[in-house]
Design a protein around this motif. Structure first.
Motif, PDB file in Angstrom:
ATOM      1  N   GLU A 288       0.832  -1.196   0.000  1.00  0.00           N
ATOM      2  CA  GLU A 288       0.000   0.000   0.000  1.00  0.00           C
ATOM      3  C   GLU A 288       0.870   1.250   0.000  1.00  0.00           C
ATOM      4  O   GLU A 288       2.078   1.184   0.226  1.00  0.00           O
ATOM      5  CB  GLU A 288      -0.914  -0.013   1.234  1.00  0.00           C
ATOM      6  CG  GLU A 288      -1.858  -1.207   1.284  1.00  0.00           C
ATOM      7  CD  GLU A 288      -2.688  -1.231   2.559  1.00  0.00           C
ATOM      8  OE1 GLU A 288      -2.402  -0.407   3.457  1.00  0.00           O
ATOM      9  OE2 GLU A 288      -3.596  -2.074   2.649  1.00  0.00           O
ATOM     10  N   LYS A 289       0.258   2.379  -0.239  1.00  0.00           N
ATOM     11  CA  LYS A 289       0.985   3.638  -0.270  1.00  0.00           C
ATOM     12  C   LYS A 289       1.689   3.866   1.067  1.00  0.00           C
ATOM     13  O   LYS A 289       1.090   3.726   2.124  1.00  0.00           O
ATOM     14  CB  LYS A 289       0.026   4.798  -0.555  1.00  0.00           C
ATOM     15  CG  LYS A 289       0.723   6.145  -0.718  1.00  0.00           C
ATOM     16  CD  LYS A 289      -0.263   7.237  -1.085  1.00  0.00           C
ATOM     17  CE  LYS A 289       0.461   8.566  -1.277  1.00  0.00           C
ATOM     18  NZ  LYS A 289      -0.460   9.667  -1.652  1.00  0.00           N
TER      19      LYS A 289
ATOM     20  N   ASP B 228       4.116   2.054   2.277  1.00  0.00           N
ATOM     21  CA  ASP B 228       4.752   0.839   2.798  1.00  0.00           C
ATOM     22  C   ASP B 228       6.229   0.789   2.418  1.00  0.00           C
ATOM     23  O   ASP B 228       6.614   1.114   1.292  1.00  0.00           O
ATOM     24  CB  ASP B 228       4.077  -0.417   2.232  1.00  0.00           C
ATOM     25  CG  ASP B 228       2.820  -0.793   2.991  1.00  0.00           C
ATOM     26  OD1 ASP B 228       2.664  -0.331   4.137  1.00  0.00           O
ATOM     27  OD2 ASP B 228       2.005  -1.563   2.450  1.00  0.00           O
TER      28      ASP B 228
ATOM     29  N   GLU C 253       4.052   0.545  -4.981  1.00  0.00           N
ATOM     30  CA  GLU C 253       2.666   0.552  -4.503  1.00  0.00           C
ATOM     31  C   GLU C 253       1.777  -0.252  -5.449  1.00  0.00           C
ATOM     32  O   GLU C 253       1.872  -0.120  -6.666  1.00  0.00           O
ATOM     33  CB  GLU C 253       2.167   1.999  -4.417  1.00  0.00           C
ATOM     34  CG  GLU C 253       0.726   2.129  -3.937  1.00  0.00           C
ATOM     35  CD  GLU C 253       0.238   3.564  -3.975  1.00  0.00           C
ATOM     36  OE1 GLU C 253      -0.983   3.766  -3.829  1.00  0.00           O
ATOM     37  OE2 GLU C 253       1.070   4.479  -4.169  1.00  0.00           O
TER      38      GLU C 253
END
Length: 345
Positions: free
Chosen positions: A31-32, A34, A70
């Motif tokens: 995810e954004k 990470d 992402e």
């Protein structure tokens, strides 16, 4: 404040669903925001134990061999020992119970204050850690995402992470520049303040030379106090150069100190190996060299290395400095070089 206690860790065995007779690995979508460390932590895997294995099994799907994309799917390493409490462990069977020594240090912050013992490889070694600037002096400045960022906050965060690594391997550690309110932080933008003090709780002077002399006096006083022990000093700074100048991590030492040179060389050698492993398509250009003109290099008594992490004004270097996973990796690599130096002395 430090407290000592014993953790009882249950070691579980579990199986994955087989595919065509082979074990398969669990997969997750990045995810954004990470990073490898945060992704592993989020899915109940110890990032310090499985960082390298994660990279090995996902190498073709990583940017620069160390960064996630992402929205892409990544395999999670098969965990042979899970030390994180889980709610679905009812189907797992306990095989053994281990006693793990742990200590708590409030200076690392609430989420990071517990230090689990990894080894005693640095037992008997004393390290003085000095992060650059602090108090009235923020050091190098830049603007990121419309907010001001400063050298002292990032040098301090990396220094705390390094201290925790060294403690986990049995070293004694003195954190010379201290901020009892900050601790290890996971944010990209670290809020600036001016409440840092010098060990144990001295006000940091406004005058630059006085600030440096204060650090020299503290370190040399502790060095005298611990006379006869193995002692090393590590100073961490973030450089400030032209915006377009992307630099690697550099290490400096006193020209007449063979022990300081070996410490700098050991950490440098570790960084070279890490770059070859994780970024094989990128040449590491960082060096180790004597720089006796630096005040702390010239005046302090312990063998030492002075580390420049990167250029806070350069966009590429900012990725290294602002990403908390990268700051953790830097601290881990430095600690591995420190261990190499100690064990080869």
């Amino acid at each position: 404040m430090m407290r000592k206690f014993i953790l009882f860790i249950f070691v579980f065995s579990f199986q994955f669903f087989p595919v065509h007779g082979q074990d398969t690995l669990a997969t997750v979508t990045a995810e954004k925001g990470d990073g490898i460390y945060s992704l592993l932590r989020k899915h109940g895997v110890n990032p310090y134990e499985y960082y390298r294995e994660f990279i090995d099994i996902n190498l073709v799907n990583l940017r620069d061999s160390v960064h996630l994309y992402e929205g892409r799917i990544y395999a999670i390493p098969k965990v042979l020992m899970d030390t994180i409490p889980v709610v679905d462990s009812i189907q797992r069977q306990a095989k053994e119970v281990k006693e793990v020594e742990a200590k708590t240090y409030d200076i690392f912050g609430e989420k990071h204050k517990t230090v689990l013992s990894k080894s005693e490889r640095l037992k008997g070694a004393i390290y003085y850690l000095v992060s650059g600037h602090g108090g009235p002096d923020p050091g190098a400045m830049a603007v990121y995402a419309g907010k001001s960022i400063s050298e002292d906050e990032y040098a301090y965060d990396i220094t705390l992470r390094l201290a925790k690594e060294l403690l986990a391997h049995g070293a004694s550690v003195y954190i010379i520049i201290r901020d009892e309110n900050d601790g290890i932080r996971e944010e990209r933008i670290l809020e600036m303040d001016r409440d840092e003090v010098a060990y144990p709780d001295k006000v940091i002077p406004l005058n630059q030379r006085d600030r440096l002399q204060q650090r020299v006096d503290i370190v040399n006083g502790l060095y005298k106090q611990n006379k006869g022990a193995y002692q090393r000093l590590i100073v961490t700074h973030v450089d400030s150069r032209s915006v377009g100048q992307n630099i690697d991590v550099f290490f400096y030492h006193h020209e007449k100190s063979q022990n300081g040179k070996r410490l700098a060389e050991s950490i440098h050698k570790t960084f070279e190996a890490k770059y070859k492993q994780y970024q094989p398509n990128r040449t590491y250009s960082g060096t180790f060299e004597d720089r006796t003109s630096l005040f702390l290099v010239k005046k302090t008594h312990p063998a030492m290395t002075f580390i420049e992490i990167g250029n806070i004004r350069n966009e590429k270097d900012q990725r290294r400095i602002l990403d908390p996973d990268n700051r953790q990796a830097l601290a881990k690599w430095i600690s591995e070089g420190v261990i190499l130096d100690y064990e080869e002395r």
